[in-house]
Design a protein around this motif. Structure first.
Motif, PDB file in Angstrom:
ATOM      1  N   LEU A 232     -59.351  45.594 -32.315  1.00 18.06           N
ATOM      2  CA  LEU A 232     -59.593  44.233 -31.834  1.00 18.06           C
ATOM      3  C   LEU A 232     -61.085  43.994 -31.610  1.00 18.06           C
ATOM      4  O   LEU A 232     -61.610  42.919 -31.933  1.00 18.06           O
ATOM      5  N   VAL A 233     -61.779  44.980 -31.053  1.00 17.21           N
ATOM      6  CA  VAL A 233     -63.229  44.854 -30.837  1.00 17.21           C
ATOM      7  C   VAL A 233     -63.950  44.720 -32.172  1.00 17.21           C
ATOM      8  O   VAL A 233     -64.849  43.877 -32.334  1.00 17.21           O
ATOM      9  N   LEU A 234     -63.569  45.534 -33.150  1.00 18.00           N
ATOM     10  CA  LEU A 234     -64.172  45.446 -34.479  1.00 18.00           C
ATOM     11  C   LEU A 234     -63.893  44.096 -35.134  1.00 18.00           C
ATOM     12  O   LEU A 234     -64.752  43.559 -35.848  1.00 18.00           O
ATOM     13  N   SER A 235     -62.721  43.535 -34.880  1.00 18.69           N
ATOM     14  CA  SER A 235     -62.390  42.210 -35.423  1.00 18.69           C
ATOM     15  C   SER A 235     -63.309  41.146 -34.858  1.00 18.69           C
ATOM     16  O   SER A 235     -63.753  40.240 -35.575  1.00 18.69           O
ATOM     17  N   VAL A 236     -63.605  41.266 -33.570  1.00 26.13           N
ATOM     18  CA  VAL A 236     -64.524  40.318 -32.936  1.00 26.13           C
ATOM     19  C   VAL A 236     -65.934  40.476 -33.503  1.00 26.13           C
ATOM     20  O   VAL A 236     -66.609  39.492 -33.850  1.00 26.13           O
ATOM     21  N   LEU A 237     -66.391  41.721 -33.611  1.00 27.54           N
ATOM     22  CA  LEU A 237     -67.745  41.985 -34.081  1.00 27.54           C
ATOM     23  C   LEU A 237     -67.944  41.595 -35.546  1.00 27.54           C
ATOM     24  O   LEU A 237     -69.014  41.088 -35.927  1.00 27.54           O
ATOM     25  N   LEU A 238     -66.920  41.844 -36.373  1.00 30.09           N
ATOM     26  CA  LEU A 238     -67.032  41.564 -37.808  1.00 30.09           C
ATOM     27  C   LEU A 238     -66.643  40.132 -38.164  1.00 30.09           C
ATOM     28  O   LEU A 238     -66.921  39.672 -39.277  1.00 30.09           O
ATOM     29  N   GLY A 239     -65.981  39.450 -37.251  1.00 25.13           N
ATOM     30  CA  GLY A 239     -65.575  38.068 -37.524  1.00 25.13           C
ATOM     31  C   GLY A 239     -64.404  37.951 -38.478  1.00 25.13           C
ATOM     32  O   GLY A 239     -64.159  36.875 -39.035  1.00 25.13           O
ATOM     33  N   GLN A 240     -63.661  39.044 -38.685  1.00 22.88           N
ATOM     34  CA  GLN A 240     -62.458  39.015 -39.519  1.00 22.88           C
ATOM     35  C   GLN A 240     -61.515  40.126 -39.071  1.00 22.88           C
ATOM     36  O   GLN A 240     -61.962  41.115 -38.479  1.00 22.88           O
ATOM     37  N   PRO A 241     -60.210  39.960 -39.296  1.00 19.70           N
ATOM     38  CA  PRO A 241     -59.253  40.988 -38.873  1.00 19.70           C
ATOM     39  C   PRO A 241     -59.589  42.326 -39.512  1.00 19.70           C
ATOM     40  O   PRO A 241     -59.609  42.439 -40.739  1.00 19.70           O
ATOM     41  N   PHE A 242     -59.835  43.344 -38.695  1.00 24.45           N
ATOM     42  CA  PHE A 242     -60.278  44.622 -39.236  1.00 24.45           C
ATOM     43  C   PHE A 242     -59.141  45.424 -39.857  1.00 24.45           C
ATOM     44  O   PHE A 242     -59.130  45.680 -41.055  1.00 24.45           O
ATOM     45  N   PHE A 243     -58.167  45.835 -39.045  1.00 24.53           N
ATOM     46  CA  PHE A 243     -57.099  46.692 -39.577  1.00 24.53           C
ATOM     47  C   PHE A 243     -56.266  45.955 -40.621  1.00 24.53           C
ATOM     48  O   PHE A 243     -55.873  46.547 -41.638  1.00 24.53           O
ATOM     49  N   THR A 244     -56.011  44.680 -40.395  1.00 26.56           N
ATOM     50  CA  THR A 244     -55.205  43.907 -41.344  1.00 26.56           C
ATOM     51  C   THR A 244     -55.852  43.883 -42.724  1.00 26.56           C
ATOM     52  O   THR A 244     -55.171  43.904 -43.746  1.00 26.56           O
ATOM     53  N   THR A 245     -57.167  43.873 -42.759  1.00 18.86           N
ATOM     54  CA  THR A 245     -57.899  43.830 -44.029  1.00 18.86           C
ATOM     55  C   THR A 245     -57.755  45.129 -44.807  1.00 18.86           C
ATOM     56  O   THR A 245     -57.663  45.114 -46.040  1.00 18.86           O
ATOM     57  N   VAL A 246     -57.704  46.258 -44.095  1.00 26.01           N
ATOM     58  CA  VAL A 246     -57.644  47.562 -44.770  1.00 26.01           C
ATOM     59  C   VAL A 246     -56.273  48.231 -44.623  1.00 26.01           C
ATOM     60  O   VAL A 246     -56.107  49.391 -44.997  1.00 26.01           O
ATOM     61  N   SER A 247     -55.307  47.527 -44.109  1.00 19.40           N
ATOM     62  CA  SER A 247     -53.997  48.105 -43.833  1.00 19.40           C
ATOM     63  C   SER A 247     -53.262  48.520 -45.106  1.00 19.40           C
ATOM     64  O   SER A 247     -53.064  47.706 -46.006  1.00 19.40           O
ATOM     65  N   PRO A 248     -52.823  49.775 -45.205  1.00 14.75           N
ATOM     66  CA  PRO A 248     -52.038  50.196 -46.373  1.00 14.75           C
ATOM     67  C   PRO A 248     -50.647  49.583 -46.379  1.00 14.75           C
ATOM     68  O   PRO A 248     -49.992  49.524 -47.417  1.00 14.75           O
TER      69      PRO A 248
END
Length: 310
Positions: A151-167
């Motif tokens: 969640l913190v990475l999503s805020v910092l990157l401005g896009q869903p982090f795990f959802t973007t790289v989720s297998p």
């Protein structure tokens, strides 16, 4: 020659490392293949049945569905959830409030892939995080820490982090993109196929190394993936669908049910206390039921509330 029936045969199969198979395994695999096939062929039918991925999809071009953690990441990244996304996540939240962590065992295609390369049974001499056990404080806390990091990475990157790289979502996109390349559908590219295949392969390799080198069974599902853990922590405790203990007196203490559990849950603890299984790790796969030679367990609905702590 193996014994023909009963507990002796189950023990022989355990020693040989042969997994028990039954109607739950067949039904589970069939459902996973159907779901994956629907996503894979969506471009051929213009998404008439289902469109999107397991992170966010639309059924019959009408019903929006969005994974709970994907919605949390999107909200954290954009800080402005849309009305449609709220409706979509409520549909999924309502569904899994009833089913609990059912998604991981019956829908997620990664379970199908992981099961092909893992030890199906864990003996008493296995590594601590591979053999059946109750989850300690550290083990319980790690998935929560991982969720917070995503969640913190999503805020910092401005896009869903795990959802973007989720297998999990990536495997559905892999199949769909591959079909698009084969049929020369605009927008499909071999580069995307390789990207999604790499993500899926990475998760598989991590899982294999964790089990066979470090003795941690289903590391990806237990510690890294926030999708199932969200359902497990929030919904498993109150979900009416659960593994039910029906006949405590029939239990002989062989612990074959726990040995067959892919999440290393100590089911004997639940059986001896007569409690239905509400462990956050349980994804209702039914392997424990198939392994039990005495019919102590079954999958069903129960409205009674569990009193155990997670």
């Amino acid at each position: 020659m193996p014994p023909r029936s009963g507990l002796a045969r189950r023990l022989w199969l355990t020693i040989r490392g042969v997994p028990p198979r039954g109607r739950y395994t067949v039904a589970r695999r069939l459902m996973q293949i159907i779901v994956l096939s629907l996503f894979t062929t969506q471009l051929l039918v213009s998404g008439a049945i289902i469109a999107g991925s397991l992170a966010s999809s639309r059924i019959f071009n009408t019903i929006p569905m969005m994974d709970v953690f994907a919605w949390l990441e999107q909200t954290a990244a954009t800080r402005s959830p849309t009305f449609e996304s709220v409706i979509a996540v409520l549909v999924v939240f309502t569904l899994y409030s009833v089913l609990g962590r059912f998604f991981c065992g019956w829908v997620c295609p990664m379970d199908l892939v992981f099961s092909l390369f893992e030890r199906k049974l864990s003996g008493p001499r296995a590594a601590p995080l591979t053999r059946p056990h109750s989850a300690g404080r550290v083990e319980t806390a790690i998935p929560l820490v991982m969720m917070a990091i995503y969640l913190v990475l999503s805020v910092l990157l401005g896009q869903p982090f795990f959802t973007t790289v989720s297998p999990v979502a990536g495997m559905t996109k892999l199949g769909s993109t591959l079909v698009g390349v084969i049929y020369n559908i605009p927008g499909a590219a071999i580069g995307l196929v390789m990207a999604w295949a790499t993500i899926t392969g990475f998760a598989l390799i991590v899982n294999i190394i964790a089990e066979y080198v470090f003795g941690v069974k289903r590391l990806w599902c237990r510690f890294i993936c926030p999708i199932g853990n969200t359902y497990g922590y929030v919904m498993n405790r109150y979900s009416p669908l659960r593994i039910k203990v029906t006949s405590v007196e029939k239990c002989k203490g062989c612990n074959l049910c726990s040995m067959a559990c892919p999440m290393s849950i100590d089911l004997l603890e639940y059986i001896q206390s007569g409690r239905d299984v509400s462990d956050y790790r349980c994804f209702k796969c039914g392997r424990c039921i198939e392994a039990c030679p005495h019919g102590v367990l079954k999958l069903g609905f129960s409205i009674k509330r569990s009193k155990d702590k997670q």
